[in-house]
Design a protein around this motif. Structure first.
Motif: not given
Length: 253
Positions: A171, A205, A208-209
């Motif tokens: 991350v 994931l 989040t990115v």
């Protein structure tokens, strides 16, 4: 497929060089963090593309001991980046392609462990531009540090694949690279790798990115031993993931 938010996918402009009459598909592969398996995926992806078109796997890791070692080609005849130090301006892609060592049907342009050091950026630009007119596809094993610094050829790619294990280090690594990829205007996707030691889900994931998932890369327990014996295996989870990636990228060809 949905590209990176804020990106403007399209044919890149190579610096200070006239456009080629035809152009290869250019795919960059970069690791979210060290040990993610990006070079291995890049090799498997190049081999899969080589079944369809003339393909070159290009080593752009500035600290690399040579991707030829990963493939078991370190003793093979053929030119490496140091041999192309004087390749400037009008470079013949066909001539370079002929001189490169082969990994099965795939040509390989590697660093050289016995002559370490990155090639000059102008040499890289001219050689790769020439190869786009001589091959059907290039797979670039990108340097993560260069991507973060905005000094890589990520912006010259039709797509960039970020190989991301499901952990917090990935991350952090992706968030460090993402601004440079947005500025480069390149379509970017995740290839999510392996299990999640802390329970981080693939969708979490991705959220989040803020990057979409193109493919999953399951853990291949046999890969480490296979690489030590000298080469990326033709079968197994990595090869199957590469086939799925090539299929998904079909719309870019």
């Amino acid at each position: 497929m949905t590209p990176l938010t804020g990106a403007r996918p399209g044919p890149p402009t190579w610096p200070s060089v006239a456009p080629a009459p035809r152009r290869a598909l250019v795919v960059g592969v970069v690791a979210a963090r060290g040990g993610a398996g990006a070079s291995t995926l890049a090799a498997a992806l190049a081999r899969e593309l080589a079944r369809r078109t003339a393909t070159v796997l290009v080593d752009l890791d500035r600290a690399s001991g040579g991707i030829d070692v990963l493939l078991g080609l370190e003793g093979a005849d053929g030119v490496r980046w140091p041999d192309l130090a004087d390749a400037r301006g009008e470079v013949s892609g066909a001539d370079v392609l002929t001189l490169l060592p082969r990994w099965g049907p795939c040509a390989v342009l590697s660093a050289d462990r016995s002559r370490p050091g990155p090639p000059e950026p102008a040499v890289v630009a001219d050689v790769l531009h020439a190869l786009t007119a001589a091959a059907g596809a290039l797979v670039l094993d990108l340097d993560r540090v260069a991507v973060v610094a905005g000094e890589s050829l990520a912006g010259a790619c039709d797509a960039v694949l970020v190989v991301a294990p499901r952990d917090l280090r990935s991350v952090a690594g992706i968030l460090a690279m993402r601004p440079c990829l947005v500025r480069a205007g390149v379509a970017t996707w995740l290839v999510v790798a392996g299990p999640a030691p802390g329970g981080l889900g693939a969708a979490e994931l991705s959220d989040t990115v803020d990057l979409p998932i193109l493919a999953m890369l399951p853990r291949d327990r046999r890969m480490g031993a296979a690489l030590e014996r000298g080469g990326v295996p033709e079968g197994g989870p990595t090869a199957r993931a590469a086939a799925r990636v090539v299929s998904a990228l079909g719309g870019l060809t």
